[in-house]
Design a protein around this motif. Structure first.
Motif, PDB file in Angstrom:
ATOM      1  N   SER A  64       0.836  -1.205   0.000  1.00 35.48           N
ATOM      2  CA  SER A  64       0.000   0.000   0.000  1.00 35.48           C
ATOM      3  C   SER A  64       0.867   1.250   0.000  1.00 35.48           C
ATOM      4  N   VAL A  65       1.907   1.240   0.823  1.00 32.78           N
ATOM      5  CA  VAL A  65       2.811   2.390   0.888  1.00 32.78           C
ATOM      6  C   VAL A  65       3.473   2.618  -0.467  1.00 32.78           C
ATOM      7  N   ARG A  66       3.947   1.552  -1.087  1.00 32.06           N
ATOM      8  CA  ARG A  66       4.591   1.711  -2.395  1.00 32.06           C
ATOM      9  C   ARG A  66       3.597   2.207  -3.438  1.00 32.06           C
ATOM     10  N   SER A  67       2.363   1.710  -3.365  1.00 34.57           N
ATOM     11  CA  SER A  67       1.343   2.108  -4.333  1.00 34.57           C
ATOM     12  C   SER A  67       0.963   3.579  -4.171  1.00 34.57           C
ATOM     13  N   VAL A  68       0.777   4.018  -2.926  1.00 38.47           N
ATOM     14  CA  VAL A  68       0.396   5.410  -2.688  1.00 38.47           C
ATOM     15  C   VAL A  68       1.496   6.361  -3.163  1.00 38.47           C
ATOM     16  N   LEU A  69       2.738   6.006  -2.899  1.00 38.41           N
ATOM     17  CA  LEU A  69       3.854   6.854  -3.313  1.00 38.41           C
ATOM     18  C   LEU A  69       4.127   6.759  -4.812  1.00 38.41           C
ATOM     19  N   GLU A  70       3.539   5.742  -5.460  1.00 36.74           N
ATOM     20  CA  GLU A  70       3.730   5.519  -6.896  1.00 36.74           C
ATOM     21  C   GLU A  70       5.217   5.528  -7.244  1.00 36.74           C
ATOM     22  N   SER A  71       5.986   4.827  -6.405  1.00 41.67           N
ATOM     23  CA  SER A  71       7.428   4.856  -6.565  1.00 41.67           C
ATOM     24  C   SER A  71       7.959   3.562  -7.158  1.00 41.67           C
ATOM     25  N   ASP A  72       8.866   3.689  -8.129  1.00 45.26           N
ATOM     26  CA  ASP A  72       9.558   2.524  -8.676  1.00 45.26           C
ATOM     27  C   ASP A  72      10.942   2.390  -8.035  1.00 45.26           C
ATOM     28  N   ARG A  73      11.133   3.101  -6.915  1.00 48.58           N
ATOM     29  CA  ARG A  73      12.420   3.052  -6.213  1.00 48.58           C
ATOM     30  C   ARG A  73      12.341   2.256  -4.913  1.00 48.58           C
ATOM     31  N   ILE A  74      11.257   1.477  -4.760  1.00 45.80           N
ATOM     32  CA  ILE A  74      11.079   0.645  -3.567  1.00 45.80           C
ATOM     33  C   ILE A  74      11.053  -0.817  -3.989  1.00 45.80           C
ATOM     34  N   ALA A  75      12.009  -1.606  -3.503  1.00 44.98           N
ATOM     35  CA  ALA A  75      12.043  -3.050  -3.773  1.00 44.98           C
ATOM     36  C   ALA A  75      11.468  -3.778  -2.564  1.00 44.98           C
ATOM     37  N   LEU A  76      10.491  -4.640  -2.782  1.00 43.04           N
ATOM     38  CA  LEU A  76       9.895  -5.445  -1.720  1.00 43.04           C
ATOM     39  C   LEU A  76      10.326  -6.893  -1.925  1.00 43.04           C
ATOM     40  N   LEU A  77      11.184  -7.384  -1.043  1.00 40.87           N
ATOM     41  CA  LEU A  77      11.786  -8.706  -1.204  1.00 40.87           C
ATOM     42  C   LEU A  77      11.277  -9.646  -0.120  1.00 40.87           C
ATOM     43  N   LYS A  78      10.448 -10.598  -0.503  1.00 26.91           N
ATOM     44  CA  LYS A  78       9.976 -11.621   0.431  1.00 26.91           C
ATOM     45  C   LYS A  78      10.985 -12.760   0.438  1.00 26.91           C
ATOM     46  N   VAL A  79      11.498 -13.093   1.635  1.00 25.21           N
ATOM     47  CA  VAL A  79      12.580 -14.072   1.761  1.00 25.21           C
ATOM     48  C   VAL A  79      12.089 -15.278   2.553  1.00 25.21           C
ATOM     49  N   ASP A  80      12.324 -16.465   1.996  1.00 17.83           N
ATOM     50  CA  ASP A  80      11.869 -17.705   2.628  1.00 17.83           C
ATOM     51  C   ASP A  80      13.012 -18.385   3.375  1.00 17.83           C
ATOM     52  N   LEU A  81      13.638 -17.645   4.289  1.00 16.36           N
ATOM     53  CA  LEU A  81      14.667 -18.181   5.168  1.00 16.36           C
ATOM     54  C   LEU A  81      14.137 -18.181   6.601  1.00 16.36           C
ATOM     55  N   PRO A  82      14.717 -19.011   7.482  1.00 13.12           N
ATOM     56  CA  PRO A  82      14.365 -18.903   8.902  1.00 13.12           C
ATOM     57  C   PRO A  82      14.733 -17.518   9.431  1.00 13.12           C
ATOM     58  N   PRO A  83      14.142 -17.106  10.547  1.00 16.19           N
ATOM     59  CA  PRO A  83      14.362 -15.747  11.049  1.00 16.19           C
ATOM     60  C   PRO A  83      15.830 -15.345  11.213  1.00 16.19           C
ATOM     61  N   LEU A  84      16.652 -16.194  11.830  1.00 17.29           N
ATOM     62  CA  LEU A  84      18.049 -15.827  12.026  1.00 17.29           C
ATOM     63  C   LEU A  84      18.784 -15.738  10.693  1.00 17.29           C
ATOM     64  N   GLY A  85      18.423 -16.594   9.744  1.00 15.34           N
ATOM     65  CA  GLY A  85      19.005 -16.522   8.411  1.00 15.34           C
ATOM     66  C   GLY A  85      18.668 -15.211   7.719  1.00 15.34           C
ATOM     67  N   ILE A  86      17.436 -14.729   7.909  1.00 14.83           N
ATOM     68  CA  ILE A  86      17.046 -13.446   7.334  1.00 14.83           C
ATOM     69  C   ILE A  86      17.865 -12.320   7.956  1.00 14.83           C
ATOM     70  N   ALA A  87      18.053 -12.379   9.270  1.00 11.97           N
ATOM     71  CA  ALA A  87      18.841 -11.352   9.946  1.00 11.97           C
ATOM     72  C   ALA A  87      20.265 -11.304   9.388  1.00 11.97           C
ATOM     73  N   VAL A  88      20.850 -12.469   9.136  1.00  8.04           N
ATOM     74  CA  VAL A  88      22.192 -12.540   8.561  1.00  8.04           C
ATOM     75  C   VAL A  88      22.196 -11.958   7.145  1.00  8.04           C
ATOM     76  N   LEU A  89      21.201 -12.321   6.344  1.00  8.49           N
ATOM     77  CA  LEU A  89      21.110 -11.822   4.972  1.00  8.49           C
ATOM     78  C   LEU A  89      20.978 -10.303   4.953  1.00  8.49           C
ATOM     79  N   VAL A  90      20.137  -9.771   5.819  1.00 11.15           N
ATOM     80  CA  VAL A  90      19.949  -8.321   5.870  1.00 11.15           C
ATOM     81  C   VAL A  90      21.263  -7.618   6.210  1.00 11.15           C
ATOM     82  N   ARG A  91      22.023  -8.188   7.132  1.00 12.80           N
ATOM     83  CA  ARG A  91      23.304  -7.550   7.467  1.00 12.80           C
ATOM     84  C   ARG A  91      24.278  -7.615   6.293  1.00 12.80           C
ATOM     85  N   GLN A  92      24.272  -8.710   5.553  1.00  9.69           N
ATOM     86  CA  GLN A  92      25.132  -8.788   4.377  1.00  9.69           C
ATOM     87  C   GLN A  92      24.760  -7.719   3.345  1.00  9.69           C
ATOM     88  N   LEU A  93      23.464  -7.509   3.153  1.00  2.42           N
ATOM     89  CA  LEU A  93      23.027  -6.464   2.220  1.00  2.42           C
ATOM     90  C   LEU A  93      23.413  -5.087   2.741  1.00  2.42           C
TER      91      LEU A  93
END
Length: 288
Positions: A64-93
């Motif tokens: 909804s936020v991306r749609s209202v702002l009509e922005s193509d500068r927002i990437a929404l990445l759904k990740v299918d890792l366990p929670p701690l794995g996601i935390a590690v991935l986010v830090r790498q990014l």
């Protein structure tokens, strides 16, 4: 990031922190739109990483936020890792965000890097665990007092009943560090048995993410994730993959899917070229 406990401490003074995208029951839509607008004004682009098990209302809020702002500068990445794995991935990014990569490459790098995170947990029961196939015999063992199971959810599902003669799950074939997070378990198996078997260089401890008990089906666990810690290796890994230009939004990408508009590459260009930057027989990232 959609949860504060998925934001690990920075590895150095250069690694930036992550912004928190609040849930609808915590923040109004108007405030969420305002916060996102500020992030775009300050940084130009936003790469929002969120778990596949997120509450549907929270995911709808992001869109909804991306749609209202009509922005193509927002990437929404759904990740299918366990929670701690996601935390590690986010830090790498976060580590890679200070490098000379374009926003499109950073966003599409999430899929590449997730293949190099070996995420799992030591569980005292698998009766409510459904992320990895569990046969009836293993389910029955969950009712035996003192039973423990080693589960690896990514990159390849594995489940091992821990015992005197049992081999640990297969681990990474390249040097890693290990992040661990304890729940209601006093077991030292991850540190004393798994870490040496996987030949990890260093063991770190973190707080157990609040979503972990639900993800693993039990609060009696020790979650772990083996990962590439060195920013220079991460940088070389991303650089080793061929870059393309998204035919829809015009941003750079690696792999076969744009992280910003989710447009796939045309079939003839749908390929990855890997230079083998990891030593000790590291596998090339799969073409997906």
């Amino acid at each position: 990031m959609t949860s504060v406990d998925l934001v690990l401490p920075p590895t150095d003074q250069q690694t930036p922190t992550a912004a928190l995208l609040q849930a609808p029951d915590v923040q109004s839509l108007e405030m969420a739109i305002g916060d996102m607008h500020v992030l775009l004004e300050q940084h130009g682009y936003v790469v929002a990483v969120y778990p596949s098990a997120i509450a549907p209302a929270h995911e709808r809020r992001l869109y909804s936020v991306r749609s209202v702002l009509e922005s193509d500068r927002i990437a929404l990445l759904k990740v299918d890792l366990p929670p701690l794995g996601i935390a590690v991935l986010v830090r790498q990014l976060r580590q890679l965000s200070i490098c000379d990569f374009s926003p499109g490459v950073i966003a599409s790098a999430a899929r590449l890097l997730s293949h190099y995170i070996h995420a799992g947990a030591l569980l005292h029961s698998v009766t409510k665990f459904d992320r990895v196939p569990v046969d009836l015999r293993t389910h029955a063992k969950s009712w035996v007092p003192g039973s423990q199971f080693a589960v690896v959810a990514s990159p390849q599902p594995q489940l091992v009943t821990i015992g005197p003669k049992a081999e640990p799950p297969t681990g990474p074939e390249f040097p890693t560090e290990l992040m661990t997070a304890k729940g209601q378990s006093q077991s030292e198996w991850v540190k004393q048995t798994l870490a040496p078997a996987w030949k990890v260089q260093t063991i770190h401890e973190a707080e157990l993410p609040s979503d972990s008990p639900a993800w693993w089906g039990t609060g009696k666990l020790v979650e772990f994730a083996a990962y590439l810690p060195d920013i220079s290796v991460l940088y070389q890994l991303v650089c080793s993959v061929r870059r393309e230009i998204c035919h829809w939004c015009g941003l750079e990408l690696i792999g076969d899917l744009c992280g910003f508009c989710s447009s796939p590459l045309p079939a003839a260009e749908n390929r990855m070229h890997h230079a083998g930057v990891l030593s000790q027989g590291a596998p090339a990232p799969p073409q997906s």
